[in-house]
Scaffold this active site. Structure first.
Site, PDB file in Angstrom:
ATOM      1  N   GLN A 108      -4.953   1.426 -18.453  1.00  0.00           N
ATOM      2  CA  GLN A 108      -5.273   1.265 -17.034  1.00  0.00           C
ATOM      3  C   GLN A 108      -5.115   2.611 -16.332  1.00  0.00           C
ATOM      4  O   GLN A 108      -4.058   3.251 -16.432  1.00  0.00           O
ATOM      5  CB  GLN A 108      -4.363   0.229 -16.368  1.00  0.00           C
ATOM      6  CG  GLN A 108      -4.875  -0.114 -14.970  1.00  0.00           C
ATOM      7  CD  GLN A 108      -3.996  -1.096 -14.231  1.00  0.00           C
ATOM      8  OE1 GLN A 108      -2.799  -0.859 -14.068  1.00  0.00           O
ATOM      9  NE2 GLN A 108      -4.572  -2.192 -13.774  1.00  0.00           N
ATOM     10  N   TYR A 131      -3.672  -0.372  -4.398  1.00  0.00           N
ATOM     11  CA  TYR A 131      -3.840   1.037  -4.756  1.00  0.00           C
ATOM     12  C   TYR A 131      -5.204   1.552  -4.253  1.00  0.00           C
ATOM     13  O   TYR A 131      -5.941   0.831  -3.592  1.00  0.00           O
ATOM     14  CB  TYR A 131      -3.650   1.228  -6.265  1.00  0.00           C
ATOM     15  CG  TYR A 131      -2.207   1.004  -6.678  1.00  0.00           C
ATOM     16  CD1 TYR A 131      -1.200   1.816  -6.160  1.00  0.00           C
ATOM     17  CD2 TYR A 131      -1.840  -0.032  -7.522  1.00  0.00           C
ATOM     18  CE1 TYR A 131       0.130   1.607  -6.497  1.00  0.00           C
ATOM     19  CE2 TYR A 131      -0.508  -0.245  -7.860  1.00  0.00           C
ATOM     20  CZ  TYR A 131       0.471   0.579  -7.342  1.00  0.00           C
ATOM     21  OH  TYR A 131       1.792   0.372  -7.661  1.00  0.00           O
ATOM     22  N   ARG A 141      -9.944  -3.918 -13.011  1.00  0.00           N
ATOM     23  CA  ARG A 141      -9.019  -4.921 -12.476  1.00  0.00           C
ATOM     24  C   ARG A 141      -9.371  -5.068 -11.009  1.00  0.00           C
ATOM     25  O   ARG A 141      -9.189  -4.142 -10.206  1.00  0.00           O
ATOM     26  CB  ARG A 141      -7.572  -4.498 -12.661  1.00  0.00           C
ATOM     27  CG  ARG A 141      -6.646  -5.596 -12.176  1.00  0.00           C
ATOM     28  CD  ARG A 141      -5.325  -5.551 -12.863  1.00  0.00           C
ATOM     29  NE  ARG A 141      -5.119  -6.759 -13.644  1.00  0.00           N
ATOM     30  CZ  ARG A 141      -3.926  -7.294 -13.852  1.00  0.00           C
ATOM     31  NH1 ARG A 141      -2.853  -6.726 -13.375  1.00  0.00           N
ATOM     32  NH2 ARG A 141      -3.802  -8.396 -14.547  1.00  0.00           N
TER      33      ARG A 141
END
Ligand SMILES: Cc1cc2nc3c(=O)[nH]c(=O)nc-3n(C[C@H](O)[C@H](O)[C@H](O)COP(=O)(O)O)c2cc1C
Length: 338
Positions: free
Chosen positions: A100, A170, A218
């Site tokens: 990730q 984020y 994601r």
């Protein structure tokens, strides 16, 4: 039906079952590198060939995008030897693996990075009290290139692909949320613009890594506030989350991994256990690439039901696997015996 044990094609690769180890920050790196302790942790969690797809915790793509102390860097080539050892561990354990890659954006803190904090917009102070600088187009282009270089490092280390972190508040999640993105340029406004940065990253990664490298996203599919079940007023709606998934597929994504948006991984008050399966089901109907889902999934019956209902193509469990390293092996055994 034993769907959990059936293989699945994701882009150019095939995973041997539908179980995902979701990304989980270990907070254990020193000097931004994988430690022996972190490598041992991944070895233990994927031991026994029960995890089809392992996703390594969020690694930062650029120094000012570091989210917290103990986070691992993929921002420079010195990361590659550690990543290579990690890829070898997953492959020896029978898992395909993604890293990730992430930029914390306005959730970063100058106290941790020693650098200015960047965000989609500058009007919301973060939890540490930093006021982010609104990113210029040059900043966006530079960080897009950082994501592409990070993906190339993952490829050089032997990973099958990367997962872009577009959830939990984020940077990419900030761009997607109307609560954090107040831009008036082509990266702000309608969802097509708010997901442009993600799509730029996908295209740059594809260009850098070639057609066979897996690009997962994601996706914080809606802004569910802490303690509440329905999306926040003025935040990312489920309709826009679904539209974003379609645009991500069109940009070249191979897998959508559904989670929560701006406010994090929880969705309080969701009736039932698997808390994002209603939205993952809507996304699955709208795209033709595989969809993974996480969120309070703990039993083999639940896993099998999610797959049978067509709510997702893959299921992941973070807390359950964190608590019990044999969790995935138990799921496989129960399905085999059931
Ligand atoms: C200790 C811990 C660290 C996590 N770190 C990350 C991370 O690095 N990246 C990410 O996207 N999600 C992270 N998550 C969220 C999980 O991947 C998952 O989405 C969430 O915990 C919900 O799944 P669960 O109900 O099975 O725990 C983390 C979760 C935990 C418990």
């Amino acid at each position: 039906m034993k769907l959990l044990l059936s293989p699945l094609k994701i882009g150019s690769i095939t995973v041997h079952n539908r179980l995902v180890m979701p990304p989980m920050a270990t907070f254990k790196s020193t000097d931004d590198r994988f430690t022996e302790q972190v490598l041992d942790y991944y070895k233990e969690k994927t031991d026994g060939a029960a995890i089809g797809l392992a996703i390594v915790e969020h690694c930062f793509v650029s120094p000012e995008g570091k989210a917290h102390p103990g986070q691992i860097s993929i921002a420079e080539d010195g990361a590659i030897p550690g990543l290579k050892r990690l890829a070898d561990i997953f492959h020896a354990n029978g898992s395909k693996a993604l890293v990730q890659i992430s930029h914390a954006g306005a959730q970063a803190s100058a106290a941790v990075t020693g650098l200015p904090v960047l965000g989609a917009s500058s009007d919301v102070m973060n939890r540490q009290g930093d006021v982010p600088q609104e990113m210029t187009l040059d900043d966006i282009h530079r960080i897009t290139a950082c994501f592409a270089s990070a993906a190339l490092r993952a490829k050089e280390a032997g990973f099958e692909g990367i997962e872009l972190h577009g959830a939990h508040g984020y940077m990419l999640s900030q761009f997607l949320s109307p609560l954090r993105n107040h831009r008036t340029d082509e990266y702000g406004g309608p969802v097509e613009n708010r997901v442009r940065f993600h799509c730029d990253c996908i295209k740059a990664i594809r260009e850098a890594t070639g057609p066979d490298f897996v690009i997962a996203v994601r996706l914080g599919a809606a802004d569910y506030p802490r303690g509440e079940c329905e999306p926040a007023e003025g935040g990312l709606t489920e309709e826009d989350g679904v539209r974003a998934a379609v645009l991500l597929e069109q940009a070249g994504a191979d897998l959508i991994d559904v989670s929560g948006g701006l406010f994090g991984t929880e969705r309080a008050g969701y009736p039932g256990l698997a808390m994002f399966t209603d939205i993952s089901a809507k996304i699955k109907k709208a795209v033709s690439i595989p969809v993974a889902v996480v969120g309070r999934i703990t039993t083999s019956d639940q896993c099998e039901a999610i797959l049978e209902n067509g709510d997702a193509d893959m299921v992941g469990a973070a807390a359950a696997l964190l608590k019990d390293s044999d969790w995935a092996k138990k799921m496989v055994k129960e399905i085999e015996e059931g």
